[in-house]
Design a protein around this motif. Sequence first.
Motif, mmCIF file in Angstrom:
data_model
loop_
_atom_site.group_PDB
_atom_site.id
_atom_site.type_symbol
_atom_site.label_atom_id
_atom_site.label_comp_id
_atom_site.label_asym_id
_atom_site.label_seq_id
_atom_site.Cartn_x
_atom_site.Cartn_y
_atom_site.Cartn_z
ATOM 1 N N ALA A 190 0.687 -1.305 0.008
ATOM 2 C CA ALA A 190 -0.012 0.101 0.049
ATOM 3 C C ALA A 190 0.744 1.383 0.017
ATOM 4 N N VAL A 191 0.348 2.493 -0.729
ATOM 5 C CA VAL A 191 1.111 3.677 -0.700
ATOM 6 C C VAL A 191 0.073 4.518 -0.487
ATOM 7 N N LEU A 192 0.449 5.406 0.644
ATOM 8 C CA LEU A 192 -0.196 6.371 1.190
ATOM 9 C C LEU A 192 0.204 7.778 0.614
ATOM 10 N N VAL A 193 -0.649 8.628 -0.191
ATOM 11 C CA VAL A 193 -0.234 9.808 -0.892
ATOM 12 C C VAL A 193 -1.159 10.877 -0.430
ATOM 13 N N ASP A 194 -0.597 12.096 -0.415
ATOM 14 C CA ASP A 194 -1.130 13.353 -0.190
ATOM 15 C C ASP A 194 -1.583 13.893 -1.523
ATOM 16 N N PRO A 195 -2.941 13.851 -1.964
ATOM 17 C CA PRO A 195 -3.267 14.710 -3.047
ATOM 18 C C PRO A 195 -3.100 15.952 -3.120
ATOM 19 N N ASN A 196 -2.889 16.471 -2.120
ATOM 20 C CA ASN A 196 -2.582 18.113 -2.167
ATOM 21 C C ASN A 196 -1.014 18.603 -2.575
ATOM 22 N N ASP A 197 -0.211 17.613 -2.514
ATOM 23 C CA ASP A 197 1.015 17.662 -3.079
ATOM 24 C C ASP A 197 0.898 18.137 -4.711
ATOM 25 N N ASP A 198 2.351 18.625 -5.173
ATOM 26 C CA ASP A 198 2.136 18.759 -6.615
ATOM 27 C C ASP A 198 1.699 17.704 -7.398
ATOM 28 N N ASP A 242 -7.196 14.781 4.386
ATOM 29 C CA ASP A 242 -7.300 15.302 5.715
ATOM 30 C C ASP A 242 -7.451 14.012 6.792
ATOM 31 N N VAL A 243 -7.629 14.350 8.003
ATOM 32 C CA VAL A 243 -7.452 13.415 8.947
ATOM 33 C C VAL A 243 -8.429 11.985 8.549
ATOM 34 N N ASP A 244 -9.892 12.548 8.185
ATOM 35 C CA ASP A 244 -10.658 11.446 8.052
ATOM 36 C C ASP A 244 -10.207 10.629 6.892
ATOM 37 N N ASP A 245 -9.677 11.045 5.887
ATOM 38 C CA ASP A 245 -9.211 10.315 4.685
ATOM 39 C C ASP A 245 -7.967 9.324 5.196
ATOM 40 N N ILE A 246 -7.159 9.788 6.176
ATOM 41 C CA ILE A 246 -5.998 8.874 6.855
ATOM 42 C C ILE A 246 -6.805 7.594 7.372
ATOM 43 N N THR A 267 -8.251 1.793 6.644
ATOM 44 C CA THR A 267 -9.592 0.753 6.593
ATOM 45 C C THR A 267 -9.520 0.181 5.361
ATOM 46 N N GLY A 268 -9.107 0.983 4.105
ATOM 47 C CA GLY A 268 -9.158 0.463 2.729
ATOM 48 C C GLY A 268 -7.939 -0.604 2.690
ATOM 49 N N LEU A 269 -6.898 -0.300 2.995
ATOM 50 C CA LEU A 269 -5.705 -0.974 2.855
ATOM 51 C C LEU A 269 -5.805 -2.598 3.673
ATOM 52 N N VAL A 270 -6.690 -2.567 4.627
ATOM 53 C CA VAL A 270 -6.998 -3.799 5.284
ATOM 54 C C VAL A 270 -7.802 -4.509 4.412
ATOM 55 N N PHE A 301 1.814 17.334 5.399
ATOM 56 C CA PHE A 301 0.698 17.076 6.414
ATOM 57 C C PHE A 301 0.741 15.734 6.999
ATOM 58 N N PHE A 302 1.288 14.614 6.225
ATOM 59 C CA PHE A 302 1.798 13.398 6.968
ATOM 60 C C PHE A 302 2.631 13.556 8.342
ATOM 61 N N SER A 303 3.562 14.514 7.987
ATOM 62 C CA SER A 303 4.533 14.963 9.113
ATOM 63 C C SER A 303 3.644 15.233 10.166
ATOM 64 N N SER A 304 2.919 16.168 10.147
ATOM 65 C CA SER A 304 2.153 16.924 11.198
ATOM 66 C C SER A 304 1.192 15.945 11.925
ATOM 67 N N HIS A 305 0.771 14.786 11.145
ATOM 68 C CA HIS A 305 -0.041 13.955 11.853
ATOM 69 C C HIS A 305 0.694 12.378 11.894
ATOM 70 N N ARG A 306 1.959 12.492 12.231
ATOM 71 C CA ARG A 306 2.563 11.205 12.241
ATOM 72 C C ARG A 306 2.090 10.352 13.332
ATOM 73 N N MET A 307 1.797 11.075 14.650
ATOM 74 C CA MET A 307 1.138 10.191 15.721
ATOM 75 C C MET A 307 0.298 9.454 15.319
ATOM 76 N N GLU A 308 -0.736 10.017 14.525
ATOM 77 C CA GLU A 308 -2.180 9.329 14.135
ATOM 78 C C GLU A 308 -1.655 8.275 13.266
ATOM 79 N N ILE A 309 -0.734 8.487 12.168
ATOM 80 C CA ILE A 309 -0.379 7.398 11.341
ATOM 81 C C ILE A 309 0.333 6.277 11.954
ATOM 82 N N VAL A 310 1.103 6.702 12.637
ATOM 83 C CA VAL A 310 1.768 5.484 13.636
ATOM 84 C C VAL A 310 1.081 4.590 14.263
#
Length: 341
Positions: free
Chosen positions: A162-170, A199-203, A208-211, A225-234
């Motif tokens: 699975a690859v988690l990507v931020d679509p807000n990036d270029d 956003d956080v809901d998308d994370i 859920t989707g990758l499972v 954005f992922f850096s700012s929400h690293r605690m949630e992602i981990v």
Amino acid sequence: MQRREFIVGLRAAITGSIRTDAQGLPRLPLVGYLDDGPVEGFIFRQVEFRKGLAAADYFEGSDVAIEAHRGRLSDWAGDLVDHGVAVLVASGSLPAILAAKAATTTIPIVFGFGAAPIETGLVSSLHHPGGNITGVTSMTVGIGSKRLGLLLDLVPRATGVAVLVDPNDDATVVRSMIADVRGAAIPIGRGIEVFYARDVDDIDAAFTGLVEKRSEVLFVSPSSFFSSHRMEIVALAAQHRVPALYFERDFAEAGGLMSYGPNISEQYRLLGVYAGRILSGQKPGDLPVRRGDKTRVRHQPQDRQGARPHHSGNAARHRRRGDSMSREVRIGSCGEVPACP
């Protein structure tokens, strides 16, 4: 008199607006700094940047004033240009750099960027960028095979990635990142599923989707954005027992399994060095875009994510009981990366 000049310079560095005194002392050259990275590391990045300036013999308060900003980057870029900034430094995502470029075509710009500067249109050449811009790139795109090799060294039986990507990036950066991982995975029989999170809901939805897709390992692509929400992602990776590879060491220090990415300290020091060289009279267009090629691997030997990855001999040799593995490799040195193809 030297003490008086130092105090005036220090006031200039702090306020960013008072750069002469009533006696008309020569004002210090002003370096403007735009940063849209995570707020938690803002002071750290500033310290490393100042170390680079000092290495170029420019010391804040005595030789140079620094005005740094986060947020409202377009407004701050215009304000700095209006105040006669000598060098404009922009680091983080592409929008921060584009804000600086939009503000001036003549004042020197030094950028720090994790993707390919040519493909994103920042420069036409790495060796001779031309114009008023140069910078430092960590080139996080293009090392997909090494990242995949690190993960598969720990989880060799994994077939779904699975690859988690931020679509807000270029968009160019996003496409390059996905193609990079896909190009490394498909030839060795691994499937790829891409999940987007703006956003956080998308994370939450992405995990859920990758499972549901039965992805067995996860790449988290570079994103402020992922850096700012690293605690949630981990935490979600631990909850779903998915071994994950992150792009910076802060994730591993937060309990993530492993990180593989640029040495952030080196990158920000190089920004300071380049700003100093420009202050000394060099033209940005004549300074080649530097590649911060030192890359750091950080691995948590204790299974903090709840997953039970297999540790091959390559990884095990670098483990220390109770400690994280941290060592520096160079992107071009495949032999130093475990299981690098």
